[in-house]
Write a protein that holds these residues in place. Structure first.
Motif, PDB file in Angstrom:
ATOM      1  N   LEU A 162      23.990 -29.431  -8.460  1.00  0.00           N
ATOM      2  CA  LEU A 162      24.273 -28.005  -8.473  1.00  0.00           C
ATOM      3  C   LEU A 162      24.252 -27.337  -7.041  1.00  0.00           C
ATOM      4  O   LEU A 162      25.197 -26.971  -6.486  1.00  0.00           O
ATOM      5  N   PHE A 163      22.711 -27.227  -7.166  1.00  0.00           N
ATOM      6  CA  PHE A 163      21.701 -26.521  -5.942  1.00  0.00           C
ATOM      7  C   PHE A 163      21.395 -26.928  -5.051  1.00  0.00           C
ATOM      8  O   PHE A 163      21.178 -25.978  -4.176  1.00  0.00           O
ATOM      9  N   GLY A 164      21.134 -27.915  -5.305  1.00  0.00           N
ATOM     10  CA  GLY A 164      20.778 -28.961  -4.275  1.00  0.00           C
ATOM     11  C   GLY A 164      19.286 -28.672  -4.173  1.00  0.00           C
ATOM     12  O   GLY A 164      18.060 -27.967  -4.469  1.00  0.00           O
ATOM     13  N   THR A 165      18.910 -29.792  -3.762  1.00  0.00           N
ATOM     14  CA  THR A 165      16.915 -29.541  -3.650  1.00  0.00           C
ATOM     15  C   THR A 165      16.404 -28.842  -3.341  1.00  0.00           C
ATOM     16  O   THR A 165      15.147 -29.075  -3.617  1.00  0.00           O
ATOM     17  N   LYS A 166      16.647 -28.448  -2.357  1.00  0.00           N
ATOM     18  CA  LYS A 166      15.787 -27.490  -1.807  1.00  0.00           C
ATOM     19  C   LYS A 166      15.918 -25.985  -2.223  1.00  0.00           C
ATOM     20  O   LYS A 166      14.711 -25.197  -2.729  1.00  0.00           O
ATOM     21  N   ALA A 167      16.674 -25.511  -2.746  1.00  0.00           N
ATOM     22  CA  ALA A 167      16.685 -24.783  -3.908  1.00  0.00           C
ATOM     23  C   ALA A 167      16.073 -24.651  -5.534  1.00  0.00           C
ATOM     24  O   ALA A 167      15.458 -23.875  -5.493  1.00  0.00           O
ATOM     25  N   VAL A 168      15.779 -25.884  -5.508  1.00  0.00           N
ATOM     26  CA  VAL A 168      15.041 -26.395  -6.642  1.00  0.00           C
ATOM     27  C   VAL A 168      13.265 -25.761  -6.203  1.00  0.00           C
ATOM     28  O   VAL A 168      12.694 -25.464  -7.168  1.00  0.00           O
ATOM     29  N   LYS A 169      12.910 -27.185  -5.136  1.00  0.00           N
ATOM     30  CA  LYS A 169      11.829 -26.902  -4.581  1.00  0.00           C
ATOM     31  C   LYS A 169      10.781 -25.660  -4.199  1.00  0.00           C
ATOM     32  O   LYS A 169      10.143 -25.017  -4.171  1.00  0.00           O
ATOM     33  N   GLN A 170      12.255 -24.051  -3.756  1.00  0.00           N
ATOM     34  CA  GLN A 170      11.895 -23.224  -3.709  1.00  0.00           C
ATOM     35  C   GLN A 170      12.011 -22.283  -4.456  1.00  0.00           C
ATOM     36  O   GLN A 170      11.595 -21.152  -4.541  1.00  0.00           O
TER      37      GLN A 170
END
Length: 379
Positions: A162-170
């Motif tokens: 839902l929020f994207g890998t970038k948001a998770v990694k950040q």
């Protein structure tokens, strides 16, 4: 910690849960609500549909509020209008929506109402076979973050979807486990015997399922597999707990297969722990799942679980869970289910606790997060 210094009253969180079906999202939120420190944080439940639910009385007894909305499938415009009216009247600081991609609508209402903290929570993804539903999810997914100020998810992969890998990694997505109340879900032989006696199932091999009658839960495979089990072992019963849009279709299939005498439809029940203690195996052949809270509850009582391999592997926090190919033939599923006859029940409380699925600790963490968000909004 101290109460909210702004008002010396508990922080009220608007929890948008959609339909109250006593499983899934509403079950997760209620588990947290029962254990959160209500001198510091209180929940108001926004539900689709104006009819009473089995949760209403308990919510009110715990000091919460129940706000009924027009069901979004009947009128999204009225649903949003109802949300805005409640948000503006109650003047919430935090709105927490659990509707996945559909959260864009109540969070838009919260944005228009000036609510400073707006949480979008991801509980599931998409699945092959639900073309219309998937089309809507994919169409709304790009807008899922538009009106949200904070993100939450039950698992890493639902967060990424839902929020994207970038948001998770950040580190922008907060993981909120589908935690279990082990004071309610524990081995209880007497409770299991009561259920067996109530439904005249003494000495039967019971296959149990808890979930909404919906495409996701794959009741067709569930019932057809049970029909094959029943042919080989007539001393077997299938117990189906829940309601939903496909219940009529499932009842029709049960009748077509001639197994009405061995299948029990209970409707919605509040005594889920007792049923789990009565079952011999929990059967979840879902076409897709986020992280099923009922799977955690089943493990907490020591119940063996057979799930499709479409269920997230994060569910298996104990050796009680076994995954089986969703593509397997009905007869293969039946043979697999029969291996659970006389299977030993065993609990793994340490594994549940270490995996972050014990509700007391997780409820305190959620309480602190809400307090931090409240403080940030007040600055």
């Amino acid at each position: 910690m101290q109460k909210n210094p702004q008002t010396e009253k508990p922080i009220r969180i608007a929890q948008i849960i959609g339909k109250a079906v006593i499983s899934g999202v509403d079950s997760v939120v209620m588990n947290y609500y029962r254990h959160i420190d209500k001198s510091r944080v209180q929940f108001d439940f926004f539900m689709d549909g104006y009819n009473p639910s089995l949760l209403d009385e308990e919510i009110l007894d715990l000091g919460g509020r129940v706000i009924k909305l027009e069901a979004y499938e009947k009128s999204m415009y009225k649903n949003i209008k109802d949300c805005r009216a409640a948000f503006e009247k109650k003047r919430y600081t935090i709105v927490h929506s659990h509707l996945n991609t559909l959260s864009v609508f109540p969070l838009y209402a919260a944005y228009r109402s000036g609510v400073p903290v707006r949480i979008a929570h991801s509980h599931s993804t998409t699945s092959r076979g639900e073309f219309t539903r998937n089309l809507m999810k994919q169409a709304l997914r790009p807008f899922s973050k538009t009106f949200a100020t904070h993100y939450a998810a039950c698992a890493d992969y639902t967060a990424r979807w839902l929020f994207g890998t970038k948001a998770v990694k950040q580190g922008k997505v907060r993981l909120i486990q589908n935690a279990v109340d082990t004071s309610r879900f524990f081995p209880d032989t007497a409770a299991g015997k009561r259920i067996r006696k109530e439904f005249k199932l003494e000495n039967r091999f019971i296959i149990g399922h808890i979930g909404r009658f919906a495409y996701q839960k794959n009741h067709e495979l569930l019932v057809r597999a049970f029909a094959e089990v029943y042919k080989k072992n007539p001393n077997t019963a299938l117990v189906l707990i829940g309601t939903g849009e496909l219940e009529t279709d499932v009842r029709r299939l049960v009748k077509e297969l001639g197994i009405e005498q061995a299948v029990i439809f209970t409707g919605l029940r509040r005594d889920i722990p007792d049923f789990l203690n009565a079952f011999d195996v929990f059967f979840l052949p879902s076409r897709y799942e986020g992280l099923p809270v009922v799977g955690m509850e089943a493990q907490a009582v020591g119940l063996p679980c057979l799930m499709s391999d479409a269920v997230t592997k994060d569910t298996a926090v104990t050796p009680l869970v076994e995954f089986f190919p969703l593509t397997a033939a009905v007869g293969e599923w039946a043979d697999k289910l029969l291996t659970y006859k006389n299977r030993e029940k065993r609990t793994y409380p340490d594994l549940l606790r270490k995996s972050g699925f014990e509700i007391k600790h997780e409820a305190e963490e959620l309480c602190r997060w809400y307090e931090d968000l409240q403080k940030s909004a007040a600055r």
